[in-house]
Motif scaffolding. Structure first.
Motif, mmCIF file in Angstrom:
data_model
loop_
_atom_site.group_PDB
_atom_site.id
_atom_site.type_symbol
_atom_site.label_atom_id
_atom_site.label_comp_id
_atom_site.label_asym_id
_atom_site.label_seq_id
_atom_site.Cartn_x
_atom_site.Cartn_y
_atom_site.Cartn_z
ATOM 1 N N LYS A 219 16.007 17.330 -25.223
ATOM 2 C CA LYS A 219 15.481 16.062 -24.347
ATOM 3 C C LYS A 219 14.583 16.117 -23.430
ATOM 4 N N SER A 220 13.159 15.228 -23.854
ATOM 5 C CA SER A 220 12.332 15.552 -23.271
ATOM 6 C C SER A 220 12.307 15.345 -21.521
ATOM 7 N N SER A 221 13.259 14.629 -21.502
ATOM 8 C CA SER A 221 12.949 14.119 -19.867
ATOM 9 C C SER A 221 14.112 15.372 -19.083
ATOM 10 N N CYS A 222 15.171 15.900 -19.469
ATOM 11 C CA CYS A 222 16.243 16.711 -19.171
ATOM 12 C C CYS A 222 15.854 17.888 -18.865
ATOM 13 N N CYS A 223 15.609 18.617 -16.782
ATOM 14 C CA CYS A 223 15.205 19.579 -16.593
ATOM 15 C C CYS A 223 16.466 20.346 -16.861
ATOM 16 N N MET A 224 17.648 21.094 -17.456
ATOM 17 C CA MET A 224 18.335 21.906 -17.819
ATOM 18 C C MET A 224 17.522 22.283 -19.156
ATOM 19 N N CYS A 225 17.079 21.233 -19.640
ATOM 20 C CA CYS A 225 16.249 21.204 -21.299
ATOM 21 C C CYS A 225 15.240 22.292 -20.995
ATOM 22 N N HIS A 226 15.208 22.037 -19.951
ATOM 23 C CA HIS A 226 13.132 22.754 -20.159
ATOM 24 C C HIS A 226 13.297 24.186 -19.228
ATOM 25 N N SER A 227 14.484 24.266 -18.751
ATOM 26 C CA SER A 227 14.668 25.739 -18.225
ATOM 27 C C SER A 227 15.445 26.144 -19.127
ATOM 28 N N ILE A 228 16.393 25.921 -20.048
ATOM 29 C CA ILE A 228 16.689 26.760 -21.508
ATOM 30 C C ILE A 228 15.299 27.079 -22.172
ATOM 31 N N LYS A 229 13.938 25.926 -22.355
ATOM 32 C CA LYS A 229 13.343 26.524 -22.812
ATOM 33 C C LYS A 229 11.994 27.959 -22.876
ATOM 34 N N VAL A 230 12.713 27.255 -21.239
ATOM 35 C CA VAL A 230 11.375 28.604 -20.556
ATOM 36 C C VAL A 230 12.344 29.924 -20.561
ATOM 37 N N LEU A 231 13.404 30.473 -20.357
ATOM 38 C CA LEU A 231 14.709 31.246 -20.151
ATOM 39 C C LEU A 231 14.414 32.142 -21.790
ATOM 40 N N PHE A 232 14.595 31.525 -22.545
ATOM 41 C CA PHE A 232 14.156 31.194 -24.031
ATOM 42 C C PHE A 232 12.666 32.149 -24.704
ATOM 43 N N ARG A 233 11.350 31.114 -24.393
ATOM 44 C CA ARG A 233 10.243 31.737 -23.717
ATOM 45 C C ARG A 233 10.193 33.030 -22.701
ATOM 46 N N ASP A 234 10.392 33.235 -21.807
ATOM 47 C CA ASP A 234 10.733 34.355 -20.934
ATOM 48 C C ASP A 234 10.986 35.517 -21.250
ATOM 49 N N LEU A 235 11.953 35.640 -22.190
ATOM 50 C CA LEU A 235 12.903 35.985 -23.563
ATOM 51 C C LEU A 235 12.546 37.200 -24.602
ATOM 52 N N GLY A 236 11.227 35.986 -25.125
ATOM 53 C CA GLY A 236 9.586 36.864 -26.211
ATOM 54 C C GLY A 236 10.748 35.573 -26.999
ATOM 55 N N ALA A 237 11.525 35.026 -26.854
ATOM 56 C CA ALA A 237 11.675 34.218 -28.236
ATOM 57 C C ALA A 237 11.184 32.936 -28.841
ATOM 58 N N SER A 238 10.858 32.329 -29.481
ATOM 59 C CA SER A 238 10.200 31.272 -30.012
ATOM 60 C C SER A 238 10.838 30.361 -30.666
ATOM 61 N N HIS B 72 23.408 34.826 -20.096
ATOM 62 C CA HIS B 72 22.202 35.956 -19.955
ATOM 63 C C HIS B 72 22.858 36.415 -18.521
ATOM 64 N N VAL B 73 23.255 35.770 -17.842
ATOM 65 C CA VAL B 73 24.068 37.079 -16.347
ATOM 66 C C VAL B 73 24.334 37.841 -16.762
ATOM 67 N N ILE B 74 25.182 37.737 -17.846
ATOM 68 C CA ILE B 74 26.047 39.237 -17.928
ATOM 69 C C ILE B 74 25.659 40.027 -19.175
ATOM 70 N N GLY B 75 24.172 39.859 -19.569
ATOM 71 C CA GLY B 75 22.965 41.175 -19.989
ATOM 72 C C GLY B 75 23.266 39.990 -21.700
ATOM 73 N N SER B 76 24.070 39.736 -22.315
ATOM 74 C CA SER B 76 24.879 38.790 -23.941
ATOM 75 C C SER B 76 23.642 37.878 -24.444
ATOM 76 N N LEU B 77 23.043 37.772 -23.781
ATOM 77 C CA LEU B 77 21.828 36.411 -24.595
ATOM 78 C C LEU B 77 20.998 37.585 -25.419
ATOM 79 N N ARG B 78 19.928 38.241 -24.348
ATOM 80 C CA ARG B 78 18.771 38.941 -25.357
ATOM 81 C C ARG B 78 19.405 39.742 -26.588
ATOM 82 N N GLN B 79 20.699 40.634 -26.250
ATOM 83 C CA GLN B 79 21.133 41.375 -27.750
ATOM 84 C C GLN B 79 21.620 40.129 -28.461
ATOM 85 N N MET B 80 21.632 38.542 -28.572
ATOM 86 C CA MET B 80 22.401 38.305 -29.370
ATOM 87 C C MET B 80 21.016 37.275 -29.920
#
Length: 102
Positions: free
Chosen positions: A18-37, A85-93
């Motif tokens: 949802k456009s007003s959700c701060c956690m949603c924004h954080s997850i989108k930023v995390l994915f982009r920082d990892l190089g995903a679109s 992400h903390v345990i290092g699995s997200l990037r590999q997934m």
């Protein structure tokens, strides 16, 4: 539920938000920082958003957003993604799903 499955299977990484959700924004930023679109679906900006939100809740996503799918598989909400992400699995997934190219 069919619409959720269809959208989730059409891209390597999908985030329902949802456009007003701060956690949603954080997850989108995390994915982009990892190089995903990831494909982003803002449920508060689409006609069938409320129905899709109910379907996500039935799938077990509480709160309903953000809801993350990688490789067509439901990963979970913000807490689940951050834990991976903390345990290092997200990037590999993301690599395995071809959401990130090396």
């Amino acid at each position: 539920m069919d619409k959720i499955r269809e959208l989730a299977s059409n891209n390597a990484a999908v985030i329902f938000t949802k456009s007003s959700c701060c956690m949603c924004h954080s997850i989108k930023v995390l994915f982009r920082d990892l190089g995903a679109s990831p494909a982003i679906h803002e449920l508060d900006q689409v006609t069938s958003g409320r129905e899709m939100e109910w379907a996500l809740q039935r799938l077990g996503c509480k709160p309903s957003v953000p809801a993350v799918f990688i490789g067509g598989k439901f990963i979970g909400s913000a807490e689940d993604v951050i834990s991976l992400h903390v345990i290092g699995s997200l990037r590999q997934m993301l690599i395995d799903a071809k959401a990130i190219w090396l």
